[in-house]
Design a protein around this motif. Structure first.
Motif, PDB file in Angstrom:
ATOM      1  N   VAL A 219       0.853  -1.189   0.000  1.00  0.00           N
ATOM      2  CA  VAL A 219       0.000   0.000   0.000  1.00  0.00           C
ATOM      3  C   VAL A 219       0.885   1.234   0.000  1.00  0.00           C
ATOM      4  O   VAL A 219       2.009   1.199   0.483  1.00  0.00           O
ATOM      5  N   ASP A 220       0.367   2.290  -0.565  1.00  0.00           N
ATOM      6  CA  ASP A 220       1.115   3.543  -0.547  1.00  0.00           C
ATOM      7  C   ASP A 220       0.416   4.544   0.367  1.00  0.00           C
ATOM      8  O   ASP A 220      -0.622   4.245   0.969  1.00  0.00           O
ATOM      9  N   LYS A 221       0.990   5.711   0.458  1.00  0.00           N
ATOM     10  CA  LYS A 221       0.469   6.730   1.357  1.00  0.00           C
ATOM     11  C   LYS A 221      -0.961   7.111   1.009  1.00  0.00           C
ATOM     12  O   LYS A 221      -1.787   7.301   1.890  1.00  0.00           O
ATOM     13  N   ASP A 222      -1.279   7.188  -0.276  1.00  0.00           N
ATOM     14  CA  ASP A 222      -2.635   7.538  -0.687  1.00  0.00           C
ATOM     15  C   ASP A 222      -3.642   6.476  -0.268  1.00  0.00           C
ATOM     16  O   ASP A 222      -4.737   6.794   0.191  1.00  0.00           O
ATOM     17  N   ASP A 223      -3.274   5.193  -0.441  1.00  0.00           N
ATOM     18  CA  ASP A 223      -4.150   4.099   0.016  1.00  0.00           C
ATOM     19  C   ASP A 223      -4.420   4.238   1.513  1.00  0.00           C
ATOM     20  O   ASP A 223      -5.558   4.096   1.967  1.00  0.00           O
ATOM     21  N   TYR A 224      -3.363   4.513   2.260  1.00  0.00           N
ATOM     22  CA  TYR A 224      -3.472   4.618   3.707  1.00  0.00           C
ATOM     23  C   TYR A 224      -4.353   5.805   4.114  1.00  0.00           C
ATOM     24  O   TYR A 224      -5.242   5.675   4.958  1.00  0.00           O
ATOM     25  N   MET A 225      -4.117   6.948   3.500  1.00  0.00           N
ATOM     26  CA  MET A 225      -4.900   8.140   3.846  1.00  0.00           C
ATOM     27  C   MET A 225      -6.378   7.932   3.537  1.00  0.00           C
ATOM     28  O   MET A 225      -7.241   8.314   4.334  1.00  0.00           O
TER      29      MET A 225
ATOM     30  N   MET B  84      -7.887   5.348   6.105  1.00  0.00           N
ATOM     31  CA  MET B  84      -7.930   5.828   7.485  1.00  0.00           C
ATOM     32  C   MET B  84      -8.633   7.185   7.613  1.00  0.00           C
ATOM     33  O   MET B  84      -8.771   7.702   8.706  1.00  0.00           O
ATOM     34  N   HIS B  85      -9.058   7.763   6.479  1.00  0.00           N
ATOM     35  CA  HIS B  85      -9.766   9.048   6.471  1.00  0.00           C
ATOM     36  C   HIS B  85      -8.947  10.138   7.165  1.00  0.00           C
ATOM     37  O   HIS B  85      -9.432  10.829   8.067  1.00  0.00           O
ATOM     38  N   ILE B  86      -7.703  10.257   6.718  1.00  0.00           N
ATOM     39  CA  ILE B  86      -6.807  11.266   7.278  1.00  0.00           C
ATOM     40  C   ILE B  86      -6.203  12.097   6.152  1.00  0.00           C
ATOM     41  O   ILE B  86      -6.329  11.757   4.984  1.00  0.00           O
ATOM     42  N   THR B  87      -5.540  13.174   6.532  1.00  0.00           N
ATOM     43  CA  THR B  87      -4.878  14.044   5.560  1.00  0.00           C
ATOM     44  C   THR B  87      -3.379  13.769   5.563  1.00  0.00           C
ATOM     45  O   THR B  87      -2.860  13.079   6.445  1.00  0.00           O
ATOM     46  N   ASP B  88      -2.703  14.356   4.617  1.00  0.00           N
ATOM     47  CA  ASP B  88      -1.261  14.172   4.469  1.00  0.00           C
ATOM     48  C   ASP B  88      -0.504  14.560   5.736  1.00  0.00           C
ATOM     49  O   ASP B  88       0.481  13.926   6.103  1.00  0.00           O
ATOM     50  N   GLY B  89      -0.975  15.583   6.414  1.00  0.00           N
ATOM     51  CA  GLY B  89      -0.315  16.036   7.629  1.00  0.00           C
ATOM     52  C   GLY B  89      -0.386  15.045   8.776  1.00  0.00           C
ATOM     53  O   GLY B  89       0.395  15.129   9.729  1.00  0.00           O
TER      54      GLY B  89
END
Length: 87
Positions: free
Chosen positions: A18-24, A27-32
């Motif tokens: 998974v990459d950061k976009d998949d994770y965000m 998990m319904h979170i933002t890049d920060g």
């Protein structure tokens, strides 16, 4: 959230499932909200799930798995493992 560096010897050069976009998105979170060492955590989580599944997706392509539910559950497990390591 913790942003501890993980020693490079503990994570390999394998690509995470998974990459950061998949994770965000999952998990319904933002890049920060994503830790700076996300890539290391994703690699470690992927390695852990490989061990638990006897490297199933090392020999089979996750993206073309004929059982989409299995592939989806596997990616979710990687995401949950990353979240566990962050907490």
């Amino acid at each position: 959230m913790h942003n501890r560096e993980i020693p490079a010897a503990l994570w390999g050069d394998d690509m995470a499932y998974v990459d950061k976009d998949d994770y965000m998105q999952a998990m319904h979170i933002t890049d920060g909200d994503v830790p700076k060492n996300f890539d290391q955590l994703a690699d470690l989580a992927s390695e852990y799930l490989d061990e638990q599944t006897r490297d199933f997706y090392q020999g089979n392509d996750l993206a073309s798995d004929p059982w989409p539910l299995r592939a989806s559950k596997f990616k979710r497990a990687v995401i949950r493992q990353i979240a566990y390591m962050i907490d």
